[in-house]
Design a protein around this motif. Structure first.
Motif, PDB file in Angstrom:
ATOM      1  N   SER A  73       0.817  -1.219   0.000  1.00  0.00           N
ATOM      2  CA  SER A  73       0.000   0.000   0.000  1.00  0.00           C
ATOM      3  C   SER A  73       0.846   1.262   0.000  1.00  0.00           C
ATOM      4  CB  SER A  73      -0.935   0.014   1.218  1.00  0.00           C
ATOM      5  OG  SER A  73      -0.195   0.012   2.421  1.00  0.00           O
ATOM      6  N   HIS A  74       2.148   1.116   0.256  1.00  0.00           N
ATOM      7  CA  HIS A  74       3.034   2.285   0.332  1.00  0.00           C
ATOM      8  C   HIS A  74       3.896   2.443  -0.921  1.00  0.00           C
ATOM      9  CE1 HIS A  74       1.965   2.883   4.544  1.00  0.00           C
ATOM     10  NE2 HIS A  74       2.131   1.580   4.719  1.00  0.00           N
ATOM     11  N   HIS A  75       3.490   1.792  -2.009  1.00  0.00           N
ATOM     12  CA  HIS A  75       4.259   1.884  -3.250  1.00  0.00           C
ATOM     13  C   HIS A  75       3.455   2.674  -4.285  1.00  0.00           C
ATOM     14  CE1 HIS A  75       7.509  -1.093  -2.300  1.00  0.00           C
ATOM     15  NE2 HIS A  75       6.623  -1.398  -1.377  1.00  0.00           N
ATOM     16  N   PRO A  76       3.717   3.966  -4.445  1.00  0.00           N
ATOM     17  CA  PRO A  76       2.905   4.798  -5.342  1.00  0.00           C
ATOM     18  C   PRO A  76       2.934   4.339  -6.794  1.00  0.00           C
ATOM     19  CG  PRO A  76       4.867   5.981  -4.583  1.00  0.00           C
ATOM     20  CD  PRO A  76       4.754   4.753  -3.753  1.00  0.00           C
ATOM     21  N   HIS A  77       4.031   3.731  -7.250  1.00  0.00           N
ATOM     22  CA  HIS A  77       4.075   3.295  -8.647  1.00  0.00           C
ATOM     23  C   HIS A  77       3.100   2.149  -8.900  1.00  0.00           C
ATOM     24  CE1 HIS A  77       6.751   0.444  -6.673  1.00  0.00           C
ATOM     25  NE2 HIS A  77       6.653  -0.360  -7.723  1.00  0.00           N
ATOM     26  N   GLN A  80      -0.327   3.672  -9.622  1.00  0.00           N
ATOM     27  CA  GLN A  80      -0.481   4.144 -10.990  1.00  0.00           C
ATOM     28  C   GLN A  80      -0.668   2.976 -11.955  1.00  0.00           C
ATOM     29  OE1 GLN A  80      -0.876   7.438 -11.921  1.00  0.00           O
ATOM     30  NE2 GLN A  80      -1.560   6.343 -13.755  1.00  0.00           N
ATOM     31  N   LYS A  81       0.060   1.892 -11.739  1.00  0.00           N
ATOM     32  CA  LYS A  81      -0.109   0.712 -12.603  1.00  0.00           C
ATOM     33  C   LYS A  81      -1.524   0.154 -12.490  1.00  0.00           C
ATOM     34  CE  LYS A  81       4.651  -1.033 -12.863  1.00  0.00           C
ATOM     35  NZ  LYS A  81       5.553  -2.174 -12.544  1.00  0.00           N
ATOM     36  N   PHE A  82      -2.070   0.164 -11.279  1.00  0.00           N
ATOM     37  CA  PHE A  82      -3.421  -0.336 -11.078  1.00  0.00           C
ATOM     38  C   PHE A  82      -4.438   0.556 -11.791  1.00  0.00           C
ATOM     39  CE2 PHE A  82      -7.183  -0.752  -8.081  1.00  0.00           C
ATOM     40  CZ  PHE A  82      -7.655  -1.917  -8.673  1.00  0.00           C
ATOM     41  N   SER A 325       6.515 -10.718  -9.258  1.00  0.00           N
ATOM     42  CA  SER A 325       7.558  -9.851  -9.800  1.00  0.00           C
ATOM     43  C   SER A 325       8.870  -9.973  -9.030  1.00  0.00           C
ATOM     44  CB  SER A 325       7.088  -8.389  -9.756  1.00  0.00           C
ATOM     45  OG  SER A 325       6.967  -7.955  -8.409  1.00  0.00           O
ATOM     46  N   ALA A 326       9.944  -9.511  -9.673  1.00  0.00           N
ATOM     47  CA  ALA A 326      11.256  -9.482  -9.011  1.00  0.00           C
ATOM     48  C   ALA A 326      11.225  -8.529  -7.825  1.00  0.00           C
ATOM     49  CB  ALA A 326      12.332  -9.069 -10.008  1.00  0.00           C
ATOM     50  N   GLU A 327      10.452  -7.464  -7.939  1.00  0.00           N
ATOM     51  CA  GLU A 327      10.328  -6.520  -6.820  1.00  0.00           C
ATOM     52  C   GLU A 327       9.739  -7.209  -5.597  1.00  0.00           C
ATOM     53  OE1 GLU A 327       8.369  -2.143  -5.809  1.00  0.00           O
ATOM     54  OE2 GLU A 327       7.653  -3.291  -7.532  1.00  0.00           O
ATOM     55  N   ALA A 328       8.718  -8.052  -5.800  1.00  0.00           N
ATOM     56  CA  ALA A 328       8.115  -8.780  -4.687  1.00  0.00           C
ATOM     57  C   ALA A 328       9.115  -9.751  -4.062  1.00  0.00           C
ATOM     58  CB  ALA A 328       6.871  -9.529  -5.156  1.00  0.00           C
ATOM     59  N   HIS A 419       7.068  -5.738   8.577  1.00  0.00           N
ATOM     60  CA  HIS A 419       6.719  -5.448   7.188  1.00  0.00           C
ATOM     61  C   HIS A 419       7.959  -5.076   6.384  1.00  0.00           C
ATOM     62  CE1 HIS A 419       3.125  -4.687   9.595  1.00  0.00           C
ATOM     63  NE2 HIS A 419       2.408  -4.975   8.522  1.00  0.00           N
ATOM     64  N   ALA A 420       7.856  -5.224   5.078  1.00  0.00           N
ATOM     65  CA  ALA A 420       8.959  -4.835   4.199  1.00  0.00           C
ATOM     66  C   ALA A 420       9.250  -3.349   4.296  1.00  0.00           C
ATOM     67  CB  ALA A 420       8.638  -5.204   2.750  1.00  0.00           C
ATOM     68  N   GLY A 421       8.236  -2.540   4.624  1.00  0.00           N
ATOM     69  CA  GLY A 421       8.416  -1.099   4.718  1.00  0.00           C
ATOM     70  C   GLY A 421       8.999  -0.617   6.030  1.00  0.00           C
ATOM     71  N   ASN A 422       9.213  -1.535   6.988  1.00  0.00           N
ATOM     72  CA  ASN A 422       9.844  -1.143   8.248  1.00  0.00           C
ATOM     73  C   ASN A 422      11.345  -0.958   8.054  1.00  0.00           C
ATOM     74  OD1 ASN A 422       7.647  -3.431   9.950  1.00  0.00           O
ATOM     75  ND2 ASN A 422       7.445  -1.214   9.841  1.00  0.00           N
ATOM     76  N   SER A 423      11.956  -0.262   8.994  1.00  0.00           N
ATOM     77  CA  SER A 423      13.409  -0.094   8.995  1.00  0.00           C
ATOM     78  C   SER A 423      13.957  -0.625  10.313  1.00  0.00           C
ATOM     79  CB  SER A 423      13.780   1.379   8.844  1.00  0.00           C
ATOM     80  OG  SER A 423      13.369   2.120   9.992  1.00  0.00           O
ATOM     81  N   GLU A 424      15.250  -0.851  10.355  1.00  0.00           N
ATOM     82  CA  GLU A 424      15.867  -1.307  11.602  1.00  0.00           C
ATOM     83  C   GLU A 424      15.711  -0.257  12.694  1.00  0.00           C
ATOM     84  OE1 GLU A 424      19.859  -2.617  11.068  1.00  0.00           O
ATOM     85  OE2 GLU A 424      19.315  -4.364   9.861  1.00  0.00           O
TER      86      GLU A 424
END
Length: 456
Positions: A73-77, A80-82, A325-328, A419-424
């Motif tokens: 949900s935090h990937h703006p690109h 746009q693709k959707f 996808s490779a991104e996933a 989540h993938a969007g978390n940071s250390e």
């Protein structure tokens, strides 16, 4: 124009403590409202968490509590693709009816064929949610004389489906969570009590999850299948695996643990939901042609619920394609790395805190059946989980407490999800907030104990 709630009205203390609401209910004295208010008051007195629909907790400190494992949900690109995908479709809104009537369109049937090909299944059936898929399957497919054996931690939707089943089942019984010993004993007991199963004239359904949502642990799928295949005649066995919390995270192209471990030919039905990792609505079951046709003609939820809207059908396929996808792949790897980091950092940072005050539940068994994988779901134990929730809410976390009856008594918890969007750095801050609260609680206990000793 829609009215918006003021921030004050969204604060947890607003509920049940609002004097105006209390006076209004007392003035009306309707029997229903009085009864419901009494039940809500009891919940408050027992210090159970509230999940009111109009309470919004901020996640400005980091998303550690949603099911959006890959942070899609935090990937703006992707947004746009959707939108581009929607722009090319002539049909977007409602399906105009149930699948039994006008709702089985070329889009719906095409999506089911697409999933069948992608998942290597004979047939797949699309639902508006994973919950609906479970309720529909278990409310309809098991027949008179059949038996259902399920892990005691199985999702509530399976229980609801069993309750809706009108067939005179041979029994529905739970086995101890992830216990192969108890599973084997109860399989033998059911076969002894239901000779038709032994004769191949009735079915034993064994229902488990690949990853459990409340503990974040893995089901011992290999051992479960070995027991079923050894004890139950092939024509009488039907194993169902719910992959709600593994689809998107594991396996080739995120297609789940059943396919990651090459078990798809031994598992009869797989239930997937798209509301977690795929971050969309919908669900799907993999099955065979006969069950597909039977559900189409006999399932009440299937026949009397409007089919998913076209925009939802487009969205399900779009999100599933994203998972391939490779991104996933990179996002999945990030989730696993951060999950290891959280576990080690939490363990190190809380080594001086009594486990009775704050700890990871079932840390020894969490990844026992994972084949080297790790789950991003962590159950944080606290004896006063509501107070811990409130502490984190004040720090900008959308924490939700889980207490009985949602979880067993004595195992109250917060469910932290990496989540993938978390940071250390975000993880360090969360652990520090947990540690800060636990130290404060321990200090209060010591002070109270000291005060009691001084009186003595």
């Amino acid at each position: 124009m829609l009215k918006t709630c003021s921030p004050d009205s969204l604060h947890p203390s607003y509920h049940l403590s609002n004097a105006h609401l209390q006076r209004k209910l007392m003035a009306t004295s309707f029997a229903l409202e009085s009864s419901l208010l009494s039940k809500l008051d009891n919940r408050k007195r027992r210090n159970q968490p509230r999940w009111d629909a109009d309470i919004i907790h901020s996640d400005k400190a980091g998303d550690f509590f949603s099911g959006d494992y890959l942070s899609l949900s935090h990937h703006p690109h992707l947004r746009q693709k959707f939108l581009n995908a929607l722009a090319s479709e002539p049909l977007l809104l409602g399906s105009t009816g149930s699948r039994a009537l006008t709702g089985s369109t070329a889009n719906h049937i095409g999506l089911e064929k697409y999933f069948a090909e992608e998942l290597g299944a004979e047939r797949t059936m699309v639902y508006v949610s994973g919950y609906t898929a479970n309720v529909t399957f278990f409310g309809c497919v098991p027949q008179a004389g059949d038996a259902i054996l399920f892990d005691e931690y199985i999702h509530a939707s399976v229980h609801d489906g069993i309750r809706l089943n009108r067939a005179r089942l041979g029994g529905a019984l739970a086995f101890q969570h992830n216990s192969l010993v108890d599973l084997e004993a109860k399989v033998k007991d059911i076969i002894n009590r239901c000779p038709k199963i032994q004769e191949g004239k009735a079915t034993l359904f064994v229902v488990v999850e690949s990853v459990y949502s409340m503990d974040g642990d893995f089901g011992p799928l290999d051992g479960i299948l070995e027991i079923v295949e050894r004890l139950v005649p092939r024509e009488s066995a039907h194993v169902v695996v719910d992959e709600a919390h593994s689809i998107g995270l594991y396996g080739p192209e995120g297609k789940g643990l059943v396919r990651a471990w090459g078990l798809e030919k031994r598992v009869h039905t797989v239930v997937m939901t798209f509301t977690k990792t795929l971050n969309f609505i919908g669900g799907v079951i993999t099955t065979n042609a006969i069950i597909y046709e039977y559900l189409s003609n006999h399932s009440v939820p299937w026949m009397f619920t409007s089919a998913a809207a076209h925009v939802d059908i487009i969205g399900m396929k779009f999100c599933f394609d994203v998972l391939k996808s490779a991104e996933a792949d990179r996002l999945r790897e990030t989730v696993m790395n951060l999950s290891h980091f959280f576990m080690s950092h939490f363990t190190l940072s809380t080594r001086d805190i009594p486990k009775s005050g704050l700890s990871l539940l079932n840390s020894e068994t969490k990844n026992l059946n994972s084949r080297g994988l790790i789950s991003p779901i962590f159950a944080i134990f606290s004896p006063d989980v509501v107070a811990l929730q409130n502490h984190l809410n004040e720090k900008g976390y959308a924490a939700r407490a889980l207490a009985p009856p949602a979880v067993p008594r004595g195992e109250e918890r917060l469910r932290v999800v990496i989540h993938a969007g978390n940071s250390e750095e975000q993880i360090k801050s969360l652990v520090e907030a947990l540690r800060e609260w636990a130290l404060a609680q321990n200090s209060n206990v010591i002070k109270q104990d000291g005060a009691l000793r001084s009186k003595l």
